[in-house]
Structure formats: C-alpha cells, structure tokens
Write a protein that holds these residues in place. Structure first.
Motif, PDB file in Angstrom:
ATOM      1  N   MET A  87       0.778  -1.330  -0.202  1.00 25.18           N
ATOM      2  CA  MET A  87      -0.015   0.101   0.061  1.00 25.18           C
ATOM      3  C   MET A  87       1.080   1.025   0.066  1.00 25.18           C
ATOM      4  O   MET A  87       1.912   1.228   0.712  1.00 25.18           O
ATOM      5  N   THR A  88       0.695   2.238  -0.845  1.00 20.12           N
ATOM      6  CA  THR A  88       1.341   3.578  -0.894  1.00 20.12           C
ATOM      7  C   THR A  88       1.136   4.419   0.287  1.00 20.12           C
ATOM      8  O   THR A  88       0.018   4.279   0.789  1.00 20.12           O
ATOM      9  N   VAL A  89       2.132   4.817   0.844  1.00 15.93           N
ATOM     10  CA  VAL A  89       1.965   5.720   2.019  1.00 15.93           C
ATOM     11  C   VAL A  89       2.041   7.319   1.418  1.00 15.93           C
ATOM     12  O   VAL A  89       2.635   7.668   0.450  1.00 15.93           O
ATOM     13  N   VAL A  90       1.054   8.062   1.967  1.00 16.29           N
ATOM     14  CA  VAL A  90       0.561   9.372   1.423  1.00 16.29           C
ATOM     15  C   VAL A  90       0.775  10.557   2.652  1.00 16.29           C
ATOM     16  O   VAL A  90       0.383  10.171   3.659  1.00 16.29           O
ATOM     17  N   SER A  91       1.535  11.623   2.454  1.00 20.88           N
ATOM     18  CA  SER A  91       1.605  12.519   3.363  1.00 20.88           C
ATOM     19  C   SER A  91       0.671  13.482   3.175  1.00 20.88           C
ATOM     20  O   SER A  91       0.261  13.931   2.128  1.00 20.88           O
ATOM     21  N   VAL A  92      -0.095  13.821   4.265  1.00 21.78           N
ATOM     22  CA  VAL A  92      -1.366  14.897   4.329  1.00 21.78           C
ATOM     23  C   VAL A  92      -1.159  16.029   5.335  1.00 21.78           C
ATOM     24  O   VAL A  92      -0.776  15.505   6.555  1.00 21.78           O
ATOM     25  N   SER A  93      -1.026  17.204   4.734  1.00 20.59           N
ATOM     26  CA  SER A  93      -0.963  18.266   5.839  1.00 20.59           C
ATOM     27  C   SER A  93      -2.278  18.713   6.454  1.00 20.59           C
ATOM     28  O   SER A  93      -3.137  18.854   5.686  1.00 20.59           O
ATOM     29  N   MET A  94      -2.380  18.860   7.588  1.00 21.03           N
ATOM     30  CA  MET A  94      -3.761  19.292   8.348  1.00 21.03           C
ATOM     31  C   MET A  94      -3.471  20.011   9.561  1.00 21.03           C
ATOM     32  O   MET A  94      -2.448  20.003  10.243  1.00 21.03           O
ATOM     33  N   PRO A  95      -4.296  20.996  10.062  1.00 17.87           N
ATOM     34  CA  PRO A  95      -4.230  21.398  11.436  1.00 17.87           C
ATOM     35  C   PRO A  95      -4.084  20.455  12.424  1.00 17.87           C
ATOM     36  O   PRO A  95      -4.727  19.680  12.410  1.00 17.87           O
ATOM     37  N   ASP A  96      -3.366  20.725  13.459  1.00 15.06           N
ATOM     38  CA  ASP A  96      -3.242  20.062  14.783  1.00 15.06           C
ATOM     39  C   ASP A  96      -4.715  19.702  15.148  1.00 15.06           C
ATOM     40  O   ASP A  96      -4.967  18.821  15.863  1.00 15.06           O
ATOM     41  N   SER A  97      -5.521  20.763  15.073  1.00 18.84           N
ATOM     42  CA  SER A  97      -6.899  20.433  15.853  1.00 18.84           C
ATOM     43  C   SER A  97      -7.621  19.517  14.839  1.00 18.84           C
ATOM     44  O   SER A  97      -8.459  18.707  15.882  1.00 18.84           O
ATOM     45  N   LEU A  98      -7.513  19.493  13.793  1.00 17.28           N
ATOM     46  CA  LEU A  98      -8.218  18.666  12.854  1.00 17.28           C
ATOM     47  C   LEU A  98      -7.787  17.197  13.104  1.00 17.28           C
ATOM     48  O   LEU A  98      -8.318  16.122  13.210  1.00 17.28           O
ATOM     49  N   LEU A  99      -6.444  17.097  13.301  1.00 15.32           N
ATOM     50  CA  LEU A  99      -5.478  15.845  13.517  1.00 15.32           C
ATOM     51  C   LEU A  99      -6.131  15.093  14.792  1.00 15.32           C
ATOM     52  O   LEU A  99      -6.193  13.994  14.837  1.00 15.32           O
ATOM     53  N   ASP A 100      -6.232  16.047  15.895  1.00 17.41           N
ATOM     54  CA  ASP A 100      -6.888  15.714  17.002  1.00 17.41           C
ATOM     55  C   ASP A 100      -8.186  15.064  16.979  1.00 17.41           C
ATOM     56  O   ASP A 100      -8.531  14.200  17.468  1.00 17.41           O
ATOM     57  N   ARG A 101      -9.050  15.799  16.227  1.00 17.56           N
ATOM     58  CA  ARG A 101     -10.246  15.323  15.966  1.00 17.56           C
ATOM     59  C   ARG A 101     -10.388  13.936  15.301  1.00 17.56           C
ATOM     60  O   ARG A 101     -11.252  13.182  15.586  1.00 17.56           O
ATOM     61  N   LEU A 102      -9.536  13.775  14.412  1.00 15.97           N
ATOM     62  CA  LEU A 102      -9.476  12.801  13.501  1.00 15.97           C
ATOM     63  C   LEU A 102      -8.953  11.328  14.403  1.00 15.97           C
ATOM     64  O   LEU A 102      -9.595  10.382  14.532  1.00 15.97           O
ATOM     65  N   ASP A 103      -7.943  11.716  15.180  1.00 16.74           N
ATOM     66  CA  ASP A 103      -7.796  10.570  16.294  1.00 16.74           C
ATOM     67  C   ASP A 103      -8.680  10.284  17.255  1.00 16.74           C
ATOM     68  O   ASP A 103      -8.791   8.953  17.618  1.00 16.74           O
ATOM     69  N   GLU A 104      -9.401  11.251  17.831  1.00 17.36           N
ATOM     70  CA  GLU A 104     -10.276  10.865  18.918  1.00 17.36           C
ATOM     71  C   GLU A 104     -11.521  10.156  17.967  1.00 17.36           C
ATOM     72  O   GLU A 104     -12.261   9.245  18.763  1.00 17.36           O
ATOM     73  N   PHE A 105     -11.768  10.490  16.673  1.00 17.97           N
ATOM     74  CA  PHE A 105     -12.727   9.726  15.938  1.00 17.97           C
ATOM     75  C   PHE A 105     -12.442   8.159  15.760  1.00 17.97           C
ATOM     76  O   PHE A 105     -13.271   7.569  16.081  1.00 17.97           O
ATOM     77  N   ALA A 106     -11.321   8.059  15.513  1.00 14.10           N
ATOM     78  CA  ALA A 106     -10.909   6.753  15.206  1.00 14.10           C
ATOM     79  C   ALA A 106     -10.790   5.926  16.643  1.00 14.10           C
ATOM     80  O   ALA A 106     -11.361   4.816  16.675  1.00 14.10           O
ATOM     81  N   ASP A 107     -10.606   6.590  17.657  1.00 11.53           N
ATOM     82  CA  ASP A 107     -10.716   5.808  18.985  1.00 11.53           C
ATOM     83  C   ASP A 107     -11.917   5.465  19.496  1.00 11.53           C
ATOM     84  O   ASP A 107     -12.329   4.350  19.756  1.00 11.53           O
ATOM     85  N   GLU A 108     -13.053   6.845  19.199  1.00 17.58           N
ATOM     86  CA  GLU A 108     -14.470   6.488  19.852  1.00 17.58           C
ATOM     87  C   GLU A 108     -15.208   5.266  18.755  1.00 17.58           C
ATOM     88  O   GLU A 108     -15.897   4.880  19.574  1.00 17.58           O
TER      89      GLU A 108
END
Length: 141
Positions: free
Chosen positions: A1-22
């Motif tokens: 699988m190809t690895v892709v780098s994506v830029s995003m604000p820290d606040s969005l990354l935090d929300r993404l991680d919370e969503f994944a956990d929840e």
C-alpha cells in the motif's frame, strides 16, 4: 500500500484521532481511507445521472480570518448558469453562511461543490441534491 503524506491543522488531526478511537478504527489511516471512499463515491449515484437536479449548498466560514467570502463570490460568478439564488447571512459574532441554490446536472453540481470544498478556510460545506422530475411525479399522483 502506498504511503501518502497529508498536511492538516493540529486541531483537525486531534479530532481525527479521537474519532478513530471512539469508533473502533485501527488508526487515522483507516479513517482517512473510508472518508476518501465516501467523498469519491458521493456523486457517483447512477440514479441521478442525466436528470435535472436542484441542490442546496450551505457554506460556513469565519469572515474575520479569511478571504473565503471573496472566493465564494468568484465561484458563484464562474457558475452563474447554475446558481439560481445565493443568500449571505452573518451567524454568531464572526461567522458567515453562504446558501447557494443550484439547478443543473450532477456533474455541474459536483464541480461546484468540489470547488467550494477546495477553498481554504472553509469551516463547513453541506449540501443536498433532489431530482426536479420527482416533483412532477408526486404532483401527478
């Protein structure tokens, strides 16, 4: 699988991680893959192709920290044939809401929504699509 780098604000990354956990995702990559599949499939509804459609697009942005309003008007003017109506409202202390009513094909509406979503500093984009010919069938019954 190809690895892709994506830029995003820290606040969005935090929300993404919370969503994944929840929601039991194995990690942020799984969430991003699913979101990408959903976004790409959004306008692939074969039942809507070749039909005249109406769409309502709602856009929210912070007018104090961006030039999104100017860019929204540029998109509106680029798609004059599609935009039936446009309303601008102030919401809260420093937010603006643009409401666009569109009439056109799935491809035209998809292009419009894509351009709005690609505009930096947009906080929210929501839309609905309704086939215009559904109204005629409902009225005839």
């Amino acid at each position: 699988m190809t690895v892709v780098s994506v830029s995003m604000p820290d606040s969005l990354l935090d929300r993404l991680d919370e969503f994944a956990d929840e929601h039991g995702y194995t990690g942020r990559s799984e969430v991003v893959r699913e979101a990408s599949r959903n976004l790409l499939g959004e306008f692939e509804d074969k039942k809507l192709e070749g039909r005249d459609l109406m769409s309502v697009v709602t856009v929210v942005f912070d007018h104090e920290t961006s030039s999104a309003e100017e860019r929204m008007m540029g998109i509106r003017h680029d798609h004059e044939h599609l935009v039936v109506s446009n309303v601008h409202n102030h919401v809260g202390d420093h937010y603006c809401m643009e409401l666009f009513i569109l009439e056109g094909t799935l491809e035209e509406i998809s292009t419009f929504v894509g351009k709005v979503r690609a505009t930096s500093d947009i906080l929210s984009v929501d839309y609905s699509v309704v086939p215009l010919d559904d109204f005629g069938a409902s009225l005839a019954e």
